[in-house]
Design a protein around this motif. Structure first.
Motif, mmCIF file in Angstrom:
data_model
loop_
_atom_site.group_PDB
_atom_site.id
_atom_site.type_symbol
_atom_site.label_atom_id
_atom_site.label_comp_id
_atom_site.label_asym_id
_atom_site.label_seq_id
_atom_site.Cartn_x
_atom_site.Cartn_y
_atom_site.Cartn_z
ATOM 1 N N UNK A 143 10.033 4.640 -1.517
ATOM 2 C CA UNK A 143 9.384 4.129 -0.308
ATOM 3 C C UNK A 143 10.358 4.184 0.870
ATOM 4 N N UNK A 168 0.789 -0.808 -9.722
ATOM 5 C CA UNK A 168 0.588 -0.668 -8.274
ATOM 6 C C UNK A 168 -0.687 0.114 -7.943
ATOM 7 N N UNK A 170 -4.413 -1.198 -6.025
ATOM 8 C CA UNK A 170 -4.566 -0.563 -4.716
ATOM 9 C C UNK A 170 -5.890 -0.921 -4.025
ATOM 10 N N UNK A 225 10.668 2.740 -7.415
ATOM 11 C CA UNK A 225 9.533 3.060 -6.533
ATOM 12 C C UNK A 225 9.838 2.645 -5.090
ATOM 13 N N UNK A 281 10.025 13.888 -10.537
ATOM 14 C CA UNK A 281 9.485 13.901 -11.903
ATOM 15 C C UNK A 281 9.516 15.324 -12.470
ATOM 16 N N UNK A 324 0.825 -1.212 0.000
ATOM 17 C CA UNK A 324 0.000 0.000 0.000
ATOM 18 C C UNK A 324 0.862 1.267 0.000
ATOM 19 N N UNK A 325 1.981 1.260 0.738
ATOM 20 C CA UNK A 325 2.835 2.453 0.773
ATOM 21 C C UNK A 325 3.438 2.759 -0.613
ATOM 22 N N UNK A 326 4.141 1.809 -1.260
ATOM 23 C CA UNK A 326 4.627 2.116 -2.617
ATOM 24 C C UNK A 326 3.494 2.450 -3.590
ATOM 25 N N UNK A 327 2.325 1.813 -3.453
ATOM 26 C CA UNK A 327 1.207 2.107 -4.359
ATOM 27 C C UNK A 327 0.737 3.551 -4.176
ATOM 28 N N UNK A 328 0.668 3.997 -2.908
ATOM 29 C CA UNK A 328 0.249 5.371 -2.632
ATOM 30 C C UNK A 328 1.250 6.362 -3.211
ATOM 31 N N UNK A 329 2.532 6.047 -3.073
ATOM 32 C CA UNK A 329 3.580 6.919 -3.606
ATOM 33 C C UNK A 329 3.407 7.083 -5.122
ATOM 34 N N UNK A 330 2.952 6.020 -5.780
ATOM 35 C CA UNK A 330 2.773 6.058 -7.241
ATOM 36 C C UNK A 330 1.646 6.993 -7.677
ATOM 37 N N UNK A 331 0.812 7.472 -6.740
ATOM 38 C CA UNK A 331 -0.199 8.471 -7.101
ATOM 39 C C UNK A 331 0.475 9.743 -7.608
ATOM 40 N N UNK A 332 1.781 9.884 -7.316
ATOM 41 C CA UNK A 332 2.543 11.037 -7.814
ATOM 42 C C UNK A 332 2.599 11.034 -9.338
ATOM 43 N N UNK A 333 2.519 9.846 -9.949
ATOM 44 C CA UNK A 333 2.673 9.745 -11.413
ATOM 45 C C UNK A 333 1.482 10.373 -12.154
ATOM 46 N N UNK A 375 8.611 11.808 -5.053
ATOM 47 C CA UNK A 375 8.539 11.272 -6.415
ATOM 48 C C UNK A 375 7.987 12.327 -7.368
ATOM 49 N N UNK A 432 -6.002 -3.824 -1.762
ATOM 50 C CA UNK A 432 -5.286 -3.667 -0.494
ATOM 51 C C UNK A 432 -6.154 -3.016 0.585
ATOM 52 N N UNK A 489 5.374 10.274 -1.845
ATOM 53 C CA UNK A 489 4.580 10.816 -2.948
ATOM 54 C C UNK A 489 5.123 12.175 -3.383
#
Lengths: 229, 119
Positions: free
Chosen positions: B14, B59, B63, B10, B42, A69-78, B38, B66, B35
């Motif tokens: 983290x 990912x 989500x 990624x 970018x 969940x943490x890396x997935x949340x970070x990917x919201x930056x994309x 990153x 999860x 977040x």
């Protein structure tokens, strides 16, 4: 049967299967009530109830993927970065709308909680109701709140926003697609964004940017509010 | 292999987020630090979009699954919410309507004032 319950990967298989049922149902009937998370939770709870498997044991089994969940949340930056490039010109208006909406949402939850004398931890758990679950649950856990209540409130909010959104656009005379996107993203996070995308591609893009900004803003204001409760 | 190298980048963010959360005395979740970092990486071209996009889409796509596990824990809190179930539901309904109205109206008002176009 009891031996089968102790298979370590069982909770994961159960969750994925239940979620898949939810997705198939949603694709078949296209109703916002058939949210895959909602259906998966109901099916998992029914399974736990029927077999007597403790919730703690189920969650222990899910620990093998919960950390994603943490890396997935970070990917919201994309997506945020991608929308940021496209929506540069509208950025100040979008930000102003998100700030106004998020702050009034939190103010309303706090005031209602104080007025109706909710347990402080209940108010804390309801506070991130309009933002994405990824950030909302992290905030609740940090303040010793109850992630179950937060997740339920967030999903309920999303479903309401998705159903009522088109009506609310008429009620508040929101005709501008950027304003509609801000409303969906700020009030109803990812579930609202799915609806906004259906209405208009520009609204969907604005909504996905707004939901991340609303999440970040709430994360910053959240500790200040919980300190007062 | 594309996914593997993207996943490593990624995971790097983290780790950065977890480190900052432990070093800084602010009550902010590690995912929020990650977040923002990153996003900045970018924006400043330190990380290229193609270096994270595919694994990132995977990912964010999974989500929702999860969230099932934290949502299931609502049964443990049931006793606390049961007596106040109706006010809680009404609060969620009312605040969703008001948040929708205020955020949308503020943006629309400013859009019209600024005369911004969408092209």
């Amino acid at each position: 049967m009891t031996e089968l319950l102790s298979v370590p990967i069982l909770p994961l298989i159960l969750t994925l299967a239940a979620f898949q049922v939810g997705r198939v149902l949603q694709a078949r009937f296209r109703s916002p009530f058939l949210n895959p998370i909602l259906i998966a939770v109901i099916l998992v709870l029914a399974f736990l109830f029927a077999t007597g498997m403790p919730v703690a044991e189920y969650q222990l089994g899910m620990g093998s993927i919960s950390w994603l969940l943490t890396p997935a949340t970070i990917c919201l930056a994309i997506p945020m970065y991608e929308q940021f490039q496209v929506l540069k010109k509208n950025l100040p208006m979008i930000l102003a709308g998100v700030v106004a909406g998020s702050l009034s949402c939190m103010a309303m939850v706090v005031c209602t909680g104080l007025f109706l004398r909710f347990h402080p931890l209940l108010t804390v758990s309801l506070l991130p109701k309009s933002i994405t679950t990824a950030i909302g649950v992290a905030l609740t856990e940090m303040s010793d709140g109850m992630p179950g209540i937060t997740t339920a409130a967030i999903i309920f909010t999303g479903i309401l926003g998705s159903i009522l959104g088109p009506v609310l656009c008429k009620l508040f005379h929101l005709t501008d697609p950027v304003a509609q996107g801000v409303a969906f993203g700020t009030a109803a996070h990812v579930i609202g964004t799915a609806k906004a995308t259906e209405l208009n591609a520009l609204s969907g893009a604005v909504s996905s940017l707004s939901l991340v900004v609303a999440g970040l803003l709430t994360a910053v204001v959240f500790p200040l509010i919980t300190a007062m409760l | 292999m594309k996914y593997l190298s993207q996943f490593c980048i990624i995971l790097g963010f983290t780790l950065l987020g977890e480190t900052l959360q432990r070093l800084l005395p602010l009550p902010i979740p590690s995912s929020v630090y990650g977040l923002v970092l990153l996003f900045l990486a970018l924006c400043f071209g330190i990380v290229k979009l193609e270096q994270v996009k595919a694994a990132g889409a995977f990912l964010t796509g999974i989500m929702s699954v999860l969230f099932v596990s934290p949502a299931v824990s609502i049964v443990s809190n049931w006793e606390l919410i049961r007596p106040q179930l109706l006010p809680i539901c009404l609060l969620i309904l009312a605040s969703t309507v008001i948040t929708f109205g205020i955020s949308g109206s503020v943006t629309q008002l400013l859009q019209k004032k600024g005369g911004a176009s969408h092209d």
